[in-house]
Structure formats: structure tokens, C-alpha cells
Design a protein around this motif. Sequence first.
Motif, PDB file in Angstrom:
ATOM      1  N   ARG A  14       0.849  -1.212   0.000  1.00  0.00           N
ATOM      2  CA  ARG A  14       0.000   0.000   0.000  1.00  0.00           C
ATOM      3  C   ARG A  14       0.876   1.250   0.000  1.00  0.00           C
ATOM      4  O   ARG A  14       0.608   2.222  -0.706  1.00  0.00           O
ATOM      5  N   MET A  20      -1.720   4.156  -0.539  1.00  0.00           N
ATOM      6  CA  MET A  20      -3.132   3.779  -0.697  1.00  0.00           C
ATOM      7  C   MET A  20      -3.710   3.488   0.690  1.00  0.00           C
ATOM      8  O   MET A  20      -3.081   2.814   1.497  1.00  0.00           O
ATOM      9  N   GLU A  24      -9.432   2.568   0.617  1.00  0.00           N
ATOM     10  CA  GLU A  24      -9.359   2.515  -0.859  1.00  0.00           C
ATOM     11  C   GLU A  24      -9.163   1.077  -1.338  1.00  0.00           C
ATOM     12  O   GLU A  24      -9.826   0.635  -2.280  1.00  0.00           O
ATOM     13  N   LEU A  25      -8.246   0.383  -0.676  1.00  0.00           N
ATOM     14  CA  LEU A  25      -8.001  -1.007  -1.061  1.00  0.00           C
ATOM     15  C   LEU A  25      -9.259  -1.845  -0.848  1.00  0.00           C
ATOM     16  O   LEU A  25      -9.649  -2.646  -1.712  1.00  0.00           O
ATOM     17  N   GLU A  27     -12.327  -0.864  -0.846  1.00  0.00           N
ATOM     18  CA  GLU A  27     -13.338  -0.512  -1.853  1.00  0.00           C
ATOM     19  C   GLU A  27     -13.046  -1.196  -3.184  1.00  0.00           C
ATOM     20  O   GLU A  27     -13.956  -1.668  -3.865  1.00  0.00           O
ATOM     21  N   ARG A  28     -11.773  -1.290  -3.518  1.00  0.00           N
ATOM     22  CA  ARG A  28     -11.409  -1.875  -4.820  1.00  0.00           C
ATOM     23  C   ARG A  28     -11.627  -3.383  -4.874  1.00  0.00           C
ATOM     24  O   ARG A  28     -11.848  -3.946  -5.949  1.00  0.00           O
ATOM     25  N   ILE A  29     -11.545  -4.034  -3.716  1.00  0.00           N
ATOM     26  CA  ILE A  29     -11.742  -5.496  -3.762  1.00  0.00           C
ATOM     27  C   ILE A  29     -13.084  -5.924  -3.159  1.00  0.00           C
ATOM     28  O   ILE A  29     -13.400  -7.109  -3.115  1.00  0.00           O
ATOM     29  N   ARG A  53      -7.762 -10.945  -5.515  1.00  0.00           N
ATOM     30  CA  ARG A  53      -8.142  -9.568  -5.860  1.00  0.00           C
ATOM     31  C   ARG A  53      -7.121  -8.566  -5.313  1.00  0.00           C
ATOM     32  O   ARG A  53      -6.772  -7.588  -5.967  1.00  0.00           O
ATOM     33  N   VAL A  57      -4.789  -5.997  -7.466  1.00  0.00           N
ATOM     34  CA  VAL A  57      -4.736  -4.533  -7.284  1.00  0.00           C
ATOM     35  C   VAL A  57      -3.295  -4.039  -7.328  1.00  0.00           C
ATOM     36  O   VAL A  57      -2.992  -3.000  -7.921  1.00  0.00           O
TER      37      VAL A  57
END
Lengths: 70, 141
Positions: A14, A20, A24-25, A27-29, A53, A57
Amino acid sequence: MAAPPISNDIRTLRFLAGEMTQAELGERIGVTRQTIAAIESGKYSPSLEAAFRIAQVFGKPLEEVFRWEG
Amino acid sequence: MAFREKLAWALLATTVGGYAVYLLMLRSVTSSAGWDAPVEALVPALIGMTILMIVLAIVGAIVATVSAPQEAGASDERDLAIRRIGRSRAYGVMISGVCGIIILAVSGSNMFQAANALVSILAIAEIVRYGSEAWNYRRGY
């Protein structure tokens, strides 16, 4: 409860990804910030899908993000 | 503290509080009518416990939502796993309790005692469930 025998480098990755945030992480996965925090601290072992996932990222293979310590 | 953890603690407190009220009301019934009271004597205690638990659960959910509005409703694989473990532990308690109640019934306990045992098993199973969830959120899973 004993920590699972899986360690990870998510915190470092991160940081290398421009600081990051956990949110944020997550939310992305598709998981919550608390789950990312639990994974990072070794309190929770993610599902295989979530692990893939996360690795996706960061653009890394799974074994560069998670390590089996057992 | 995350929303789901707050909710688990709130529901644990709600269940403990509701069951405590039930026990207090049961005590007043048994002190006057003993343990051979008609099973209908439990109705006020059951209604009191149910109303209190509903009110406390609503208040707990509102407090948890207000303190973490951005997390309310969000649920992921870890939440589901923690809930699954809680239900599994509660199920074990429930099955053991039901077996105990069957033994009680066969050994000659009356309806009042059996009904009390049933309510107690339900309450204890729920306490185990929410306690397990709160514990797993706190200590990690």
C-alpha cells in the motif's frame, strides 16, 4: 486466538502504491476497511478470491503478497 | 470500533438485558406461586422481555448507525464468517439445551418448568451468538 500461519506484505505494498489507504483497497476489492486492517494485522485470513483480488490490485502474483508460515 | 462490532455488542447487551428482566419477572412469579404456577403466568414476563429487547435493539442499531454512518449496511466475507461462527456456536448450545429439556420433560417436570427452560435456552443461545460475534470482532478472526 492464535494468528493464522499466513503473513502478508499488504502494508508495504500500500505504501509503495502511493500510500493507498485501507479504505481505498477495501473498496477496490469489495470488503470493508476493517477487514483490510484485520488481514494486514494477521487476524483474519482472506478467502482465496479476496487474496487474488488484493494481489491483482498491486499487480503482483499471489505469493508475493501472501506467504505461508506454517 | 466498527459498525458491525458495535451492533454485536449492542445486541449482546440487549439480549442480556432482556433476559435479566425476564428472570426478575420470573422471580416475582415463582415467589408467589412457586414452580408449579400455570404456564400462562409466564406471559407478562415474555411480553416484557420481548418489548424491552425490541426497544433496546432499535436504540442500539440507531446509536451504532449514527456513530458510523458510512459503514452502516456494509457487510463482507469476514462479517459473514464471524456471523456463521456465532450461529454455529449458538446452535450447539441450542441442541444441548433442547436435549436437556427433553430429559426434563421425560423425568416429570411440569409445563411451567419446561417453558422456562426453553426460554432460557433460547436466551443463552442468543447470548452465545452475539457474544461470539463481539469477541471475534474484538480479538480478531
